[in-house]
Design an enzyme around this catalytic site. Structure first.
Site, PDB file in Angstrom:
ATOM      1  N   HIS A  62      35.533  50.289  43.692  1.00 46.44           N
ATOM      2  CA  HIS A  62      36.229  50.508  44.965  1.00 46.44           C
ATOM      3  C   HIS A  62      37.739  50.303  44.847  1.00 46.44           C
ATOM      4  O   HIS A  62      38.218  49.399  44.174  1.00 46.44           O
ATOM      5  CB  HIS A  62      35.618  49.688  46.105  1.00 46.44           C
ATOM      6  N   ASP A 165      39.968  42.346  42.523  1.00 45.51           N
ATOM      7  CA  ASP A 165      38.828  42.891  43.283  1.00 45.51           C
ATOM      8  C   ASP A 165      39.340  44.080  44.092  1.00 45.51           C
ATOM      9  O   ASP A 165      39.957  43.897  45.110  1.00 45.51           O
ATOM     10  CB  ASP A 165      38.263  41.792  44.175  1.00 45.51           C
ATOM     11  N   GLU A 195      34.984  49.612  50.751  1.00 46.63           N
ATOM     12  CA  GLU A 195      33.897  48.724  50.290  1.00 46.63           C
ATOM     13  C   GLU A 195      33.956  47.379  50.980  1.00 46.63           C
ATOM     14  O   GLU A 195      32.936  46.782  51.315  1.00 46.63           O
ATOM     15  CB  GLU A 195      33.993  48.549  48.766  1.00 46.63           C
ATOM     16  N   GLU A 196      35.183  46.907  51.203  1.00 45.48           N
ATOM     17  CA  GLU A 196      35.369  45.540  51.713  1.00 45.48           C
ATOM     18  C   GLU A 196      34.904  45.360  53.159  1.00 45.48           C
ATOM     19  O   GLU A 196      34.856  44.253  53.661  1.00 45.48           O
ATOM     20  CB  GLU A 196      36.850  45.127  51.584  1.00 45.48           C
TER      21      GLU A 196
HETATM   22 ZN   LIG Z   1      34.865  44.130  45.298  1.00 50.48          ZN
END
Ligand SMILES: [Zn+2]
Length: 330
Positions: A62, A165, A195-196
């Site tokens: 992502h 991330d 995604e988050e």
């Molecule tokens: Zn992630």
């Protein structure tokens, strides 16, 4: 790989506004792509044709990162925000922030709020405006921002940055796309959005690709000081996911990744995560379903501005991904 890491961690890519990073990745991968699609949600899908076009592999990482969205601006010029994704308010406070248009500010806790009571709605941004009118010339309600990019070399092969991330997942995927030989199957390297906030972008992307096999690349919790339930250990290799809260990985993928790691002498460890979620689940359940797994990158202090990784793990993850791409699932 460090070069890609520098480029990707420096880009603006808060959830919902991933285009700047998507453009950087597109430019990197265009020379090796057989086809590139930007879908309506903003996912970037890059195809490399394989030896066997009757099967499809989807790889997902992502592009988005957690951040803040402006909710209102006080008469005094202080800017109130709400979280975009899983913000840790303590970790995010007293940092420098940057908006998409290049405006900088500092994000601080409201005066008098105790650390244990600190939530995203108790954080305010000061962009140096003396009143609302001058603040509104630079920032408006709905604008998003994130902590200012930083990539810091630590000891040995370790680095700290914000938004590892999942920029490092994107790095591993892009590196594999650039370095791999002819894939076993038609392989879609997908760089997902949102995604988050609940693995949203990967859903329509997986519906489009309709993969037979799928692998996500994302960070996972690593050994932090004082944490007795270490999920993975930094520097001990690629983490082959067994489960998180959103998914039980396909045994076929777990076993295949394990066999390839042993065969190619790639350091690996298993990840059994009692919480969290990744794009793995969206791909596993898309359409008629597929065999899905995840290669996780051990990361300390996730969702803080100083997420910390070991480049040796990154290399192990890339080697393992390349081995799977080239050799297939069975
Ligand atoms: Zn992630």
């Amino acid at each position: 790989m460090l070069n890609l890491t520098k480029k990707f961690t420096g880009a603006f890519s808060v959830t919902g506004l991933e285009k700047p990073l998507a453009e950087i990745i597109r430019a990197e991968l265009a020379p090796v792509a057989d086809e590139i699609i930007s879908d309506p949600m903003g996912n970037l899908l890059v195809l490399k044709k394989g030896k066997d076009s009757s099967k499809k592999l989807m790889i997902a990482s992502h592009m988005d990162e957690i951040g803040f969205v402006v909710t209102n601006i006080e008469e005094s010029g202080f800017i109130h925000v709400s979280n975009v994704g899983g913000i840790n308010a303590v970790a995010s406070s007293f940092q420098r922030v940057r908006f998409a248009n290049g405006v900088y500010g500092v994000i601080v806790a409201e005066s008098g709020v105790k650390p244990e009571d600190l939530k995203a709605n108790k954080l305010v941004i000061d962009i140096g405006a003396s009143d609302r009118k001058s603040a509104e010339k630079k920032v408006g309600v709905g604008d998003v921002c994130a902590v200012v990019p930083m990539l810091q070399k630590l000891g040995g092969t370790r680095y700290a940055a914000k938004a590892f991330d999942d920029r490092i997942g994107c790095v591993v995927s892009a590196y594999a796309a650039l370095q791999c030989g002819k894939p076993a199957y038609d392989t879609w390297f997908v760089f997902t959005v949102q995604e988050e906030v609940g693995c949203r972008g990967s859903k329509p992307a997986a519906f489009r690709v309709a993969p037979d096999y799928a692998i996500a690349l994302d960070v996972t919790a690593a050994d932090e000081c004082g944490n007795k339930n270490d999920v993975t250990k930094l520097g001990k290799g690629a983490a082959i996911k067994i489960k998180d809260s959103s998914v039980l990985c396909s045994k076929l993928i777990v076993d295949r990744l394990t066999d390839l790691a042993k065969e190619k002498k790639i350091p690996y460890q298993y990840e059994v995560l009692p919480y969290g979620g990744t794009d793995t689940s969206s791909m596993q359940m898309a359409g008629i379903g597929c065999a899905a797994g995840c290669i996780s990158i051990p990361t300390r202090y996730i969702h803080s501005p100083v997420e910390t990784i070991d480049m040796k793990d990154l290399k192990a993850c890339a080697d393992l991904l390349i081995a799977f791409i080239e050799n297939g699932a069975e």
